[in-house]
Design a protein around this motif. Structure first.
Motif, PDB file in Angstrom:
ATOM      1  N   MET A   1       0.835  -1.190   0.000  1.00 43.72           N
ATOM      2  CA  MET A   1       0.000   0.000   0.000  1.00 43.72           C
ATOM      3  C   MET A   1       0.882   1.257   0.000  1.00 43.72           C
ATOM      4  N   LEU A   2       0.551   2.229  -0.857  1.00 47.51           N
ATOM      5  CA  LEU A   2       1.304   3.462  -0.921  1.00 47.51           C
ATOM      6  C   LEU A   2       1.071   4.293   0.335  1.00 47.51           C
ATOM      7  N   PRO A   3       2.097   5.000   0.814  1.00 46.86           N
ATOM      8  CA  PRO A   3       1.898   5.838   1.996  1.00 46.86           C
ATOM      9  C   PRO A   3       0.908   6.957   1.701  1.00 46.86           C
ATOM     10  N   VAL A   4       0.189   7.368   2.740  1.00 45.15           N
ATOM     11  CA  VAL A   4      -0.792   8.439   2.602  1.00 45.15           C
ATOM     12  C   VAL A   4      -0.068   9.775   2.514  1.00 45.15           C
ATOM     13  N   ALA A   5      -0.431  10.593   1.529  1.00 46.68           N
ATOM     14  CA  ALA A   5       0.175  11.911   1.385  1.00 46.68           C
ATOM     15  C   ALA A   5      -0.570  12.911   2.262  1.00 46.68           C
ATOM     16  N   THR A   6       0.164  13.793   2.893  1.00 48.40           N
ATOM     17  CA  THR A   6      -0.402  14.883   3.687  1.00 48.40           C
ATOM     18  C   THR A   6      -0.058  16.203   2.996  1.00 48.40           C
ATOM     19  N   PRO A   7      -0.636  17.325   3.431  1.00 51.56           N
ATOM     20  CA  PRO A   7      -0.235  18.612   2.846  1.00 51.56           C
ATOM     21  C   PRO A   7       1.263  18.870   2.938  1.00 51.56           C
ATOM     22  N   ASN A   8       1.905  18.387   4.005  1.00 55.38           N
ATOM     23  CA  ASN A   8       3.350  18.553   4.135  1.00 55.38           C
ATOM     24  C   ASN A   8       4.084  17.769   3.051  1.00 55.38           C
ATOM     25  N   ASP A   9       3.618  16.562   2.766  1.00 56.71           N
ATOM     26  CA  ASP A   9       4.208  15.758   1.701  1.00 56.71           C
ATOM     27  C   ASP A   9       4.005  16.432   0.341  1.00 56.71           C
ATOM     28  N   LEU A  10       2.815  17.014   0.140  1.00 54.35           N
ATOM     29  CA  LEU A  10       2.519  17.658  -1.136  1.00 54.35           C
ATOM     30  C   LEU A  10       3.468  18.826  -1.386  1.00 54.35           C
ATOM     31  N   LEU A  11       3.750  19.602  -0.359  1.00 59.04           N
ATOM     32  CA  LEU A  11       4.660  20.737  -0.519  1.00 59.04           C
ATOM     33  C   LEU A  11       6.073  20.250  -0.812  1.00 59.04           C
ATOM     34  N   ARG A  12       6.521  19.233  -0.106  1.00 59.29           N
ATOM     35  CA  ARG A  12       7.863  18.705  -0.358  1.00 59.29           C
ATOM     36  C   ARG A  12       7.979  18.166  -1.780  1.00 59.29           C
ATOM     37  N   ALA A  13       6.950  17.470  -2.233  1.00 61.22           N
ATOM     38  CA  ALA A  13       6.980  16.911  -3.588  1.00 61.22           C
ATOM     39  C   ALA A  13       6.982  18.012  -4.644  1.00 61.22           C
ATOM     40  N   ALA A  14       6.178  19.056  -4.423  1.00 67.54           N
ATOM     41  CA  ALA A  14       6.136  20.174  -5.363  1.00 67.54           C
ATOM     42  C   ALA A  14       7.480  20.890  -5.411  1.00 67.54           C
ATOM     43  N   LEU A  15       8.129  21.004  -4.269  1.00 63.41           N
ATOM     44  CA  LEU A  15       9.428  21.666  -4.193  1.00 63.41           C
ATOM     45  C   LEU A  15      10.485  20.864  -4.951  1.00 63.41           C
ATOM     46  N   THR A  16      10.404  19.554  -4.863  1.00 60.83           N
ATOM     47  CA  THR A  16      11.350  18.693  -5.568  1.00 60.83           C
ATOM     48  C   THR A  16      11.104  18.712  -7.074  1.00 60.83           C
ATOM     49  N   ALA A  17       9.837  18.705  -7.469  1.00 58.16           N
ATOM     50  CA  ALA A  17       9.487  18.611  -8.887  1.00 58.16           C
ATOM     51  C   ALA A  17       9.831  19.872  -9.661  1.00 58.16           C
ATOM     52  N   ASP A  18       9.472  21.041  -9.128  1.00 59.71           N
ATOM     53  CA  ASP A  18       9.687  22.289  -9.868  1.00 59.71           C
ATOM     54  C   ASP A  18       9.574  23.468  -8.908  1.00 59.71           C
TER      55      ASP A  18
END
Length: 234
Positions: free
Chosen positions: A1-18
């Motif tokens: 099962m994939l880990p659940v994303a939180t708003p904190n995860d979303l910001l980190r992912a957006a920062l890494t992507a672009d």
């Protein structure tokens, strides 16, 4: 099962992507202000604000952050900063920490932060009118804090994150809600005090690579032209 994303995860992912992509574009039709925040700039403000909450106001996971702000990019920053600690955000003037504007300070006590919502450069260089004793000047205090935030205890995914309309949403539930959107550029002219406005203005853009145009004191005569010039698609 994939880990659940939180708003904190979303910001980190957006920062890494672009990190350079536009995330929030803010207009105030009463003053003519236009402010644009990239993902990196937004994250920088979030880190400074979270450090203020943690180090100066002793906020912790489970503390309640009361937000009484109009639609504004700083409302999104304080919300995201609260979630970085695992705080619960509630609209209004009752919480462990209250963040509001200078005209709403009467009768408040405890940890209160005042935001003038002036343009950042003006707020940093021009003194504001004096505040009541014990009220923190958020315009200047945030700038003194560090650009990197590490919570003393990482917030749990099931921590209460947003209570609006009689319902409490956890960090994980907000993350799941964000995943339902698309990478559109949207326009929001209402305060971020409902789950719909929070989702469309902040969470969905973070999750999907989209962006938001926030408009305070919206002039109906300007909205259609702004949709065109800002290339709003959602």
């Amino acid at each position: 099962m994939l880990p659940v994303a939180t708003p904190n995860d979303l910001l980190r992912a957006a920062l890494t992507a672009d990190p350079a992509r536009p995330l929030l574009t803010f207009y105030d039709d009463a003053t003519g202000e236009r402010t644009e925040l990239s993902v990196r700039t937004f994250e920088n403000w979030v880190a400074k604000t979270a450090n203020l909450l943690q180090d100066e106001l002793a906020a912790t996971a489970g503390s309640r952050l009361a937000l009484a702000l109009p639609v504004h990019w700083q409302a999104a920053v304080w919300m995201q900063a609260a979630w970085a600690l695992g705080m619960e955000v509630v609209p209004g003037l009752s919480g462990d920490v209250v963040v509001t504007t200078p005209d709403r300070l009467e009768g408040l006590s405890g940890d209160v932060v005042s935001l003038s919502l002036r343009p950042a450069l003006v707020a940093a260089t021009t003194p504001a009118p004096p505040l009541p004793a014990g009220v923190l000047d958020g315009d200047t205090e945030v700038l003194a804090h560090g650009d990197r935030f590490v919570p003393y205890a990482p917030p749990a995914a099931d921590a209460a994150a947003l209570t609006v309309g009689g319902r409490t949403w956890s960090l994980a539930e907000l993350g799941a809600l964000a995943a339902r959107g698309s990478g559109a550029r949207v326009l929001v002219s209402e305060a971020l005090d409902t789950v719909d406005t929070v989702s469309s203005a902040l969470l969905v853009p973070l999750a999907s690579g989209g962006s938001t145009v926030l408009v305070r004191n919206a002039d109906p005569a300007l909205l259609e032209r702004r949709r065109e010039t800002e290339r709003v698609t959602g």
